[in-house]
Design a protein around this motif. Sequence first.
Motif, PDB file in Angstrom:
ATOM      1  N   PHE A 227      76.942  54.109  -9.167  1.00 50.34           N
ATOM      2  CA  PHE A 227      75.668  54.147  -9.874  1.00 50.34           C
ATOM      3  C   PHE A 227      74.753  55.134  -9.167  1.00 50.34           C
ATOM      4  O   PHE A 227      75.053  55.614  -8.069  1.00 50.34           O
ATOM      5  CB  PHE A 227      75.040  52.744  -9.923  1.00 50.34           C
ATOM      6  CG  PHE A 227      73.869  52.649 -10.862  1.00 50.34           C
ATOM      7  CD1 PHE A 227      74.038  52.851 -12.222  1.00 50.34           C
ATOM      8  CD2 PHE A 227      72.599  52.376 -10.386  1.00 50.34           C
ATOM      9  CE1 PHE A 227      72.961  52.780 -13.085  1.00 50.34           C
ATOM     10  CE2 PHE A 227      71.519  52.303 -11.245  1.00 50.34           C
ATOM     11  CZ  PHE A 227      71.704  52.500 -12.602  1.00 50.34           C
TER      12      PHE A 227
ATOM     13  N   GLU B  49      78.212  56.704 -13.837  1.00 53.61           N
ATOM     14  CA  GLU B  49      76.851  56.333 -13.445  1.00 53.61           C
ATOM     15  C   GLU B  49      75.869  56.551 -14.603  1.00 53.61           C
ATOM     16  O   GLU B  49      75.029  55.686 -14.887  1.00 53.61           O
ATOM     17  CB  GLU B  49      76.412  57.164 -12.239  1.00 53.61           C
ATOM     18  CG  GLU B  49      77.216  56.901 -10.966  1.00 53.61           C
ATOM     19  CD  GLU B  49      78.530  57.669 -10.892  1.00 53.61           C
ATOM     20  OE1 GLU B  49      79.190  57.614  -9.844  1.00 53.61           O
ATOM     21  OE2 GLU B  49      78.903  58.305 -11.895  1.00 53.61           O
TER      22      GLU B  49
ATOM     23  N   ILE C  60      76.442  53.902 -17.470  1.00 52.39           N
ATOM     24  CA  ILE C  60      75.880  52.580 -17.188  1.00 52.39           C
ATOM     25  C   ILE C  60      74.362  52.600 -17.370  1.00 52.39           C
ATOM     26  O   ILE C  60      73.784  51.680 -17.977  1.00 52.39           O
ATOM     27  CB  ILE C  60      76.251  52.130 -15.764  1.00 52.39           C
ATOM     28  CG1 ILE C  60      77.770  51.952 -15.646  1.00 52.39           C
ATOM     29  CG2 ILE C  60      75.541  50.837 -15.398  1.00 52.39           C
ATOM     30  CD1 ILE C  60      78.238  51.665 -14.237  1.00 52.39           C
ATOM     31  N   TYR C  61      73.714  53.645 -16.873  1.00 55.49           N
ATOM     32  CA  TYR C  61      72.252  53.713 -16.971  1.00 55.49           C
ATOM     33  C   TYR C  61      71.792  53.834 -18.425  1.00 55.49           C
ATOM     34  O   TYR C  61      70.908  53.091 -18.875  1.00 55.49           O
ATOM     35  CB  TYR C  61      71.730  54.890 -16.153  1.00 55.49           C
ATOM     36  CG  TYR C  61      70.241  55.096 -16.313  1.00 55.49           C
ATOM     37  CD1 TYR C  61      69.335  54.261 -15.659  1.00 55.49           C
ATOM     38  CD2 TYR C  61      69.739  56.101 -17.133  1.00 55.49           C
ATOM     39  CE1 TYR C  61      67.962  54.429 -15.818  1.00 55.49           C
ATOM     40  CE2 TYR C  61      68.381  56.275 -17.305  1.00 55.49           C
ATOM     41  CZ  TYR C  61      67.498  55.439 -16.645  1.00 55.49           C
ATOM     42  OH  TYR C  61      66.149  55.598 -16.821  1.00 55.49           O
TER      43      TYR C  61
ATOM     44  N   ILE D 245      71.852  45.335 -13.055  1.00 57.69           N
ATOM     45  CA  ILE D 245      72.960  46.117 -12.512  1.00 57.69           C
ATOM     46  C   ILE D 245      73.214  45.687 -11.074  1.00 57.69           C
ATOM     47  O   ILE D 245      72.281  45.576 -10.278  1.00 57.69           O
ATOM     48  CB  ILE D 245      72.661  47.628 -12.583  1.00 57.69           C
ATOM     49  CG1 ILE D 245      72.547  48.074 -14.045  1.00 57.69           C
ATOM     50  CG2 ILE D 245      73.747  48.428 -11.867  1.00 57.69           C
ATOM     51  CD1 ILE D 245      72.130  49.512 -14.218  1.00 57.69           C
TER      52      ILE D 245
ATOM     53  N   THR E 150      75.354  46.846  -7.767  1.00 58.19           N
ATOM     54  CA  THR E 150      76.122  47.917  -7.139  1.00 58.19           C
ATOM     55  C   THR E 150      75.946  47.803  -5.631  1.00 58.19           C
ATOM     56  O   THR E 150      75.214  46.944  -5.143  1.00 58.19           O
ATOM     57  CB  THR E 150      75.663  49.293  -7.657  1.00 58.19           C
ATOM     58  OG1 THR E 150      76.505  50.318  -7.126  1.00 58.19           O
ATOM     59  CG2 THR E 150      74.229  49.579  -7.250  1.00 58.19           C
TER      60      THR E 150
ATOM     61  N   VAL F 103      68.061  46.647 -10.497  1.00 59.93           N
ATOM     62  CA  VAL F 103      69.289  47.027  -9.801  1.00 59.93           C
ATOM     63  C   VAL F 103      69.340  46.294  -8.464  1.00 59.93           C
ATOM     64  O   VAL F 103      68.395  46.369  -7.670  1.00 59.93           O
ATOM     65  CB  VAL F 103      69.366  48.552  -9.572  1.00 59.93           C
ATOM     66  CG1 VAL F 103      70.692  48.923  -8.926  1.00 59.93           C
ATOM     67  CG2 VAL F 103      69.192  49.305 -10.885  1.00 59.93           C
TER      68      VAL F 103
END
Length: 489
Positions: free
Chosen positions: A6, A14, A17-18, A33, A35, A53
């Motif tokens: 990510f 990356e 996913i964003y 998220i 990570t 995140v």
Amino acid sequence: MACDFFFPQPGGVECHIYQLSTKLIDRGHKVVIITHAYQGRTGVRYLTNGLKVYHVPFFVIYRESTMPTVFSFFPIFRNIVIREQIQIVHGHASLSSFCHEAILHARTMGLRTVFTDHSLFGFADAGSILTNKLLKFILSDVDHVICVSHTCKENTVLRASLDPLMVSVIPNAVVAENFRPRAYTPRITDRLSGGSQEVQASPELLGPDDTITIVVISRLFYNKGTDLLIAAIPRILASHPNVRFIIAGSGPKAIDLEQMLERNVLQDKVEMLGPVRHEEVRDVMIRGHIYLHPSLTEAFGTVIVEAASCGLYVVCTRVGGIPEVLPQHMTTFAKPEEDDLVMATGKAIAALRSNKVRTDRFHDQVKMMYSWRDVAQRTERVYNGICGDIRPEEFYGYYPGQGLDASGDRVRSFALIDRLKRYYGCGVWAGKLFCLCVVIDFLLYIFLEMWFPRVNIDIARSWPKKVEQKSENDGLNNSSKGSRSHLAS
């Protein structure tokens, strides 16, 4: 979303996913998220639009992949899931330890799971055999699988021995507004003559002696075809004196590329930029006319869509899912061989010099083909399907009278005995090992529930939901602003 890969690391997974997460938030969902910690990023971070995140401090062993520990991630994962009231765990990438461990623990906790595969793997070498066995272990008890291309789906079904009806194909996308050509002018309506004809500025024409710039933006690894690029560049420059190269990216093959430039004295014709940030990719691409993508294996290849959106003619190898990505008038395909790549690049140069290719139209065409909003809608349908909001015969594409009923094996049971039956069929020795892992994971879960009860875990406040955007362009602009804000943070 659970994955080792990510931001701030750049890359297709990356970005996927964003962008997917932000669009799901726009559609009213809550997305978190998980990570590992990157340099300067540990703990909890809030990104644009309330995207949360968790950067978990785990030891990284190779190419930003954490060391697989199987069970040590469970206490932290359970705490996050309970705090955020998670219902679905979506893992990404075959080589992500966080992804596989999160799916295993989520099934133990009674959560629905989805896995997205972004890569292609072989079947013969030792690394692929071990990866495929690990993938079979995890996907034996997953609710649904998403692949980014039909070729990727075939590869994943064979590697993990999956039912093809449990695998959906949802491609990547691009924010076309972030990848506009250098001289882009949107189409306008000609109302002077009382009609509705669309008018656009004339394309820039290339003369026979004009310099053509070829752009390469890639990680400099073997699987990305760097060795093929090293062999092809001297031959391309020898055949076409008015050609220049711009190469952006980093990796272990960068040294070999620099040695080739020194050996052939090509420093004045090849510019090496090193690693570039994702928001700088467009500024690099618009300096060129052709995008060269010599990859040896690729499930989708988002970068070639970005290049076409910037108005570049694409030369790429015919491998993996690349032939599915763009129409033929935007690309010239080559075999993953030196001679064929040199020949295909020569054809592309000749086509541009003769002005037979209308690259000025590529941006509008790509904008109509790919949209993250469409990707989010299709992913949301997968979530609804595994949660029972869509009838099984409608979601999986079969009818009870055709030999499969709604209570078939595709609807995964959380009962431990049913899970052990699925894992036991993974191999003579591997099946027993997988069953042992599941039993230990279940016992660890019971221990955590007893000694660290849920009532002692505070529930995190949800970010206020954002209202759905009124138009596609507004959504794309917000996504592009969010991406820039995140990368600058």
